[in-house]
Design a protein around this motif. Structure first.
Motif, PDB file in Angstrom:
ATOM      1  N   UNK A  85       0.888  -1.202   0.020  1.00 53.74           N
ATOM      2  CA  UNK A  85      -0.152   0.130   0.001  1.00 53.74           C
ATOM      3  C   UNK A  85       0.892   1.227   0.115  1.00 53.74           C
ATOM      4  N   UNK A  86       1.951   1.204   0.613  1.00 51.99           N
ATOM      5  CA  UNK A  86       2.708   2.427   0.674  1.00 51.99           C
ATOM      6  C   UNK A  86       3.646   2.575  -0.490  1.00 51.99           C
ATOM      7  N   UNK A  87       3.935   1.484  -1.102  1.00 55.14           N
ATOM      8  CA  UNK A  87       4.697   1.816  -2.517  1.00 55.14           C
ATOM      9  C   UNK A  87       3.689   2.244  -3.671  1.00 55.14           C
ATOM     10  N   UNK A  88       2.650   1.878  -3.427  1.00 58.27           N
ATOM     11  CA  UNK A  88       1.394   1.814  -4.375  1.00 58.27           C
ATOM     12  C   UNK A  88       1.178   3.661  -4.095  1.00 58.27           C
ATOM     13  N   UNK A  89       1.131   3.914  -2.967  1.00 55.52           N
ATOM     14  CA  UNK A  89       0.534   5.249  -2.880  1.00 55.52           C
ATOM     15  C   UNK A  89       1.802   6.272  -3.342  1.00 55.52           C
ATOM     16  N   UNK A 129       2.887   0.794 -10.386  1.00 53.65           N
ATOM     17  CA  UNK A 129       1.639   0.645 -11.033  1.00 53.65           C
ATOM     18  C   UNK A 129       1.173  -0.686 -11.651  1.00 53.65           C
ATOM     19  N   UNK A 130       0.034  -0.916 -11.974  1.00 50.12           N
ATOM     20  CA  UNK A 130      -0.763  -2.006 -12.666  1.00 50.12           C
ATOM     21  C   UNK A 130      -0.444  -3.257 -11.612  1.00 50.12           C
ATOM     22  N   UNK A 131       0.090  -4.364 -11.984  1.00 54.37           N
ATOM     23  CA  UNK A 131       0.200  -5.354 -10.688  1.00 54.37           C
ATOM     24  C   UNK A 131       1.838  -5.473 -10.840  1.00 54.37           C
ATOM     25  N   UNK A 132       2.572  -4.411 -11.160  1.00 53.51           N
ATOM     26  CA  UNK A 132       3.969  -4.411 -11.127  1.00 53.51           C
ATOM     27  C   UNK A 132       4.505  -4.511  -9.715  1.00 53.51           C
ATOM     28  N   UNK A 162      -0.869 -10.008  -8.499  1.00 51.19           N
ATOM     29  CA  UNK A 162      -1.672  -9.166  -7.705  1.00 51.19           C
ATOM     30  C   UNK A 162      -1.497  -7.553  -7.844  1.00 51.19           C
ATOM     31  N   UNK A 163      -2.572  -6.842  -7.769  1.00 52.26           N
ATOM     32  CA  UNK A 163      -2.178  -5.565  -7.677  1.00 52.26           C
ATOM     33  C   UNK A 163      -1.583  -5.250  -6.365  1.00 52.26           C
ATOM     34  N   UNK A 164      -0.362  -4.355  -6.189  1.00 51.08           N
ATOM     35  CA  UNK A 164       0.306  -4.218  -4.873  1.00 51.08           C
ATOM     36  C   UNK A 164      -0.373  -3.414  -3.784  1.00 51.08           C
ATOM     37  N   UNK A 165      -1.325  -2.592  -4.301  1.00 54.51           N
ATOM     38  CA  UNK A 165      -2.007  -1.456  -3.643  1.00 54.51           C
ATOM     39  C   UNK A 165      -3.420  -2.074  -2.921  1.00 54.51           C
ATOM     40  N   UNK A 166      -3.649  -3.334  -3.421  1.00 61.30           N
ATOM     41  CA  UNK A 166      -4.993  -3.911  -2.886  1.00 61.30           C
ATOM     42  C   UNK A 166      -4.608  -5.222  -2.364  1.00 61.30           C
ATOM     43  N   UNK A 167      -3.062  -5.477  -1.834  1.00 60.20           N
ATOM     44  CA  UNK A 167      -3.015  -6.970  -1.163  1.00 60.20           C
ATOM     45  C   UNK A 167      -3.761  -6.848   0.041  1.00 60.20           C
ATOM     46  N   UNK A 168      -4.004  -8.538   0.269  1.00 60.96           N
ATOM     47  CA  UNK A 168      -4.631  -8.936   1.176  1.00 60.96           C
ATOM     48  C   UNK A 168      -3.760  -9.995   1.696  1.00 60.96           C
TER      49      UNK A 168
END
Length: 204
Positions: free
Chosen positions: A18-22, A27-30, A49-55
């Protein structure tokens, strides 16, 4: 030796995604992220997996050879993470970011590395206590062959004074540390210095 449990690693990897995506660095699923666990296995992001939406479900375990321990498919670049864990026994976490500035620098820079000199941010890197120094960020050609990439980067990482980071040209940045906090600090410091260097060029 790592004392991180799988549960703790899941939470840490979800948070760093979430931190890196922010930051705009995933970007994308990178990107792909990992942490060494207390039993010697590795927690790593699941492929695609999209790294800003990881669970937690998007973080899996592999053994030291990269074999899945829970039936999930690991990130395609897991082999590069495992190579770093083998090369550096104190390494506890590895992060791979994809910022536009890092990729741009890698594309604009000929040769096998880029030198940072005089940045205060150098002191964020392990073992550096002054800005009055220079370090080289290695740059290796991109490849879909992980063994080829590993063979290309390893000699650079064994040079005395080598920093815990490298760029894959047209691809992105790898950074690592003794734990997740140190790996985050390395990535953020190097990304900042890249952005500062590119900003300096724009004023010339």
């Amino acid at each position: 030796m790592s004392t991180l449990s799988f549960s703790q690693a899941q939470d840490a990897i979800v948070a760093v995604g979430r931190w890196l995506d922010g930051k705009g660095w995933a970007p994308a699923t990178s990107g792909n992220y990992s942490a060494r666990l207390d039993d010697g296995s590795i927690a790593v992001t699941v492929s695609g997996r999209h790294k800003g939406r990881l669970t937690r479900d998007d973080v899996m375990r592999v053994n030291a050879e990269g074999v899945s321990l829970d039936g999930k498919k690991p990130s395609a670049e897991t082999a590069l993470h495992l190579a770093l864990y083998r090369l550096f026994p104190a390494c506890g976490a590895v992060l791979h970011s994809h910022s536009a500035t890092a990729v741009g620098l890698s594309r604009a820079t000929p040769g096998a590395g880029y030198t940072f000199t005089g940045h205060e941010m150098l002191k964020a890197l392990p073992g550096i206590a002054t800005h009055e120094t220079s370090v080289v960020l290695p740059i290796v050609p991109n490849s879909q062959d992980m063994a080829e990439l590993d063979a290309a980067i390893t000699p650079h990482l064994l040079v005395p004074g080598a920093i815990p980071a490298y760029l894959i040209r047209s691809h992105g940045l790898y950074g690592w540390g003794q734990d997740m906090a140190e790996a985050e600090r390395v990535i953020e410091a190097v990304e900042w210095m890249i952005a500062a260097e590119l900003a300096e060029r724009s004023f010339r």
